[in-house]
Design a protein around this motif. Structure first.
Motif, PDB file in Angstrom:
ATOM      1  N   MET A 178       0.824  -1.193   0.000  1.00 42.40           N
ATOM      2  CA  MET A 178       0.000   0.000   0.000  1.00 42.40           C
ATOM      3  C   MET A 178       0.868   1.257   0.000  1.00 42.40           C
ATOM      4  O   MET A 178       0.572   2.202  -0.709  1.00 42.40           O
ATOM      5  N   LEU A 179       1.914   1.223   0.808  1.00 43.12           N
ATOM      6  CA  LEU A 179       2.803   2.384   0.878  1.00 43.12           C
ATOM      7  C   LEU A 179       3.502   2.615  -0.459  1.00 43.12           C
ATOM      8  O   LEU A 179       3.670   3.758  -0.882  1.00 43.12           O
ATOM      9  N   GLU A 180       3.850   1.539  -1.128  1.00 41.84           N
ATOM     10  CA  GLU A 180       4.516   1.668  -2.430  1.00 41.84           C
ATOM     11  C   GLU A 180       3.577   2.292  -3.464  1.00 41.84           C
ATOM     12  O   GLU A 180       4.007   3.109  -4.286  1.00 41.84           O
ATOM     13  N   LEU A 181       2.306   1.937  -3.391  1.00 42.19           N
ATOM     14  CA  LEU A 181       1.326   2.521  -4.304  1.00 42.19           C
ATOM     15  C   LEU A 181       1.220   4.027  -4.091  1.00 42.19           C
ATOM     16  O   LEU A 181       1.186   4.809  -5.050  1.00 42.19           O
ATOM     17  N   LEU A 182       1.163   4.450  -2.825  1.00 43.56           N
ATOM     18  CA  LEU A 182       1.085   5.875  -2.527  1.00 43.56           C
ATOM     19  C   LEU A 182       2.346   6.615  -2.989  1.00 43.56           C
ATOM     20  O   LEU A 182       2.262   7.740  -3.489  1.00 43.56           O
ATOM     21  N   GLN A 183       3.494   5.980  -2.836  1.00 48.96           N
ATOM     22  CA  GLN A 183       4.741   6.602  -3.299  1.00 48.96           C
ATOM     23  C   GLN A 183       4.739   6.738  -4.822  1.00 48.96           C
ATOM     24  O   GLN A 183       5.166   7.764  -5.359  1.00 48.96           O
ATOM     25  N   ASP A 184       4.249   5.709  -5.507  1.00 43.22           N
ATOM     26  CA  ASP A 184       4.168   5.772  -6.968  1.00 43.22           C
ATOM     27  C   ASP A 184       3.210   6.877  -7.422  1.00 43.22           C
ATOM     28  O   ASP A 184       3.491   7.598  -8.385  1.00 43.22           O
ATOM     29  N   LEU A 185       2.074   7.001  -6.736  1.00 41.18           N
ATOM     30  CA  LEU A 185       1.137   8.071  -7.080  1.00 41.18           C
ATOM     31  C   LEU A 185       1.756   9.447  -6.864  1.00 41.18           C
ATOM     32  O   LEU A 185       1.578  10.355  -7.680  1.00 41.18           O
ATOM     33  N   TRP A 186       2.476   9.606  -5.759  1.00 41.91           N
ATOM     34  CA  TRP A 186       3.112  10.888  -5.471  1.00 41.91           C
ATOM     35  C   TRP A 186       4.171  11.215  -6.532  1.00 41.91           C
ATOM     36  O   TRP A 186       4.266  12.344  -7.010  1.00 41.91           O
ATOM     37  N   GLU A 187       4.968  10.224  -6.929  1.00 38.55           N
ATOM     38  CA  GLU A 187       5.977  10.438  -7.980  1.00 38.55           C
ATOM     39  C   GLU A 187       5.313  10.818  -9.300  1.00 38.55           C
ATOM     40  O   GLU A 187       5.792  11.687 -10.009  1.00 38.55           O
ATOM     41  N   PHE A 188       4.207  10.148  -9.627  1.00 37.42           N
ATOM     42  CA  PHE A 188       3.477  10.476 -10.854  1.00 37.42           C
ATOM     43  C   PHE A 188       3.014  11.926 -10.832  1.00 37.42           C
ATOM     44  O   PHE A 188       3.155  12.657 -11.819  1.00 37.42           O
TER      45      PHE A 188
ATOM     46  N   LYS B 280       4.249  14.408  -9.106  1.00 33.27           N
ATOM     47  CA  LYS B 280       5.387  15.334  -9.172  1.00 33.27           C
ATOM     48  C   LYS B 280       5.922  15.444 -10.587  1.00 33.27           C
ATOM     49  O   LYS B 280       6.191  16.551 -11.075  1.00 33.27           O
ATOM     50  N   VAL B 281       6.082  14.316 -11.267  1.00 31.17           N
ATOM     51  CA  VAL B 281       6.672  14.316 -12.606  1.00 31.17           C
ATOM     52  C   VAL B 281       5.746  14.979 -13.619  1.00 31.17           C
ATOM     53  O   VAL B 281       6.187  15.781 -14.449  1.00 31.17           O
ATOM     54  N   HIS B 282       4.466  14.671 -13.548  1.00 30.22           N
ATOM     55  CA  HIS B 282       3.516  15.162 -14.544  1.00 30.22           C
ATOM     56  C   HIS B 282       2.784  16.425 -14.116  1.00 30.22           C
ATOM     57  O   HIS B 282       1.855  16.867 -14.809  1.00 30.22           O
ATOM     58  N   LYS B 283       3.161  17.002 -12.969  1.00 34.50           N
ATOM     59  CA  LYS B 283       2.556  18.241 -12.460  1.00 34.50           C
ATOM     60  C   LYS B 283       1.041  18.113 -12.324  1.00 34.50           C
ATOM     61  O   LYS B 283       0.278  18.982 -12.701  1.00 34.50           O
ATOM     62  N   LYS B 284       0.599  16.999 -11.775  1.00 37.76           N
ATOM     63  CA  LYS B 284      -0.827  16.733 -11.583  1.00 37.76           C
ATOM     64  C   LYS B 284      -1.190  16.868 -10.109  1.00 37.76           C
ATOM     65  O   LYS B 284      -1.794  15.996  -9.508  1.00 37.76           O
ATOM     66  N   TYR B 285      -0.847  17.985  -9.503  1.00 42.53           N
ATOM     67  CA  TYR B 285      -1.082  18.181  -8.076  1.00 42.53           C
ATOM     68  C   TYR B 285      -2.568  18.277  -7.738  1.00 42.53           C
ATOM     69  O   TYR B 285      -2.955  18.082  -6.596  1.00 42.53           O
ATOM     70  N   TRP B 286      -3.403  18.565  -8.709  1.00 45.64           N
ATOM     71  CA  TRP B 286      -4.833  18.646  -8.469  1.00 45.64           C
ATOM     72  C   TRP B 286      -5.422  17.283  -8.133  1.00 45.64           C
ATOM     73  O   TRP B 286      -6.551  17.201  -7.624  1.00 45.64           O
ATOM     74  N   LEU B 287      -4.693  16.195  -8.402  1.00 46.72           N
ATOM     75  CA  LEU B 287      -5.181  14.852  -8.065  1.00 46.72           C
ATOM     76  C   LEU B 287      -5.098  14.574  -6.565  1.00 46.72           C
ATOM     77  O   LEU B 287      -5.833  13.727  -6.054  1.00 46.72           O
ATOM     78  N   ALA B 288      -4.230  15.260  -5.856  1.00 45.91           N
ATOM     79  CA  ALA B 288      -4.018  14.990  -4.429  1.00 45.91           C
ATOM     80  C   ALA B 288      -5.297  15.138  -3.605  1.00 45.91           C
ATOM     81  O   ALA B 288      -5.623  14.232  -2.827  1.00 45.91           O
TER      82      ALA B 288
END
Length: 50
Positions: A1-11, A13-21
């Motif tokens: 679960m933690l790895e999934l959240l880290q992957d989402l956060w990296e996505f 950051k890289v794609h500038k999709k902060y509105w997804l948070a």
């Protein structure tokens, strides 16, 4: 679960999709609310909210 959240956060950051948070946070909170109130006396009141 933690790895999934880290992957989402990296996505985000890289794609500038902060509105997804906020969307992800609200979905996690609602999911937690459903799990915690499952089978309790509070359930009818929560269903009345929606």
């Amino acid at each position: 679960m933690l790895e999934l959240l880290q992957d989402l956060w990296e996505f985000m950051k890289v794609h500038k999709k902060y509105w997804l948070a906020p969307i992800i946070i609200v979905l996690l909170l609602l999911g937690g609310l459903i799990v915690l109130t499952q089978g309790s006396a509070v359930t009818p009141f929560i269903y009345a909210l929606f």
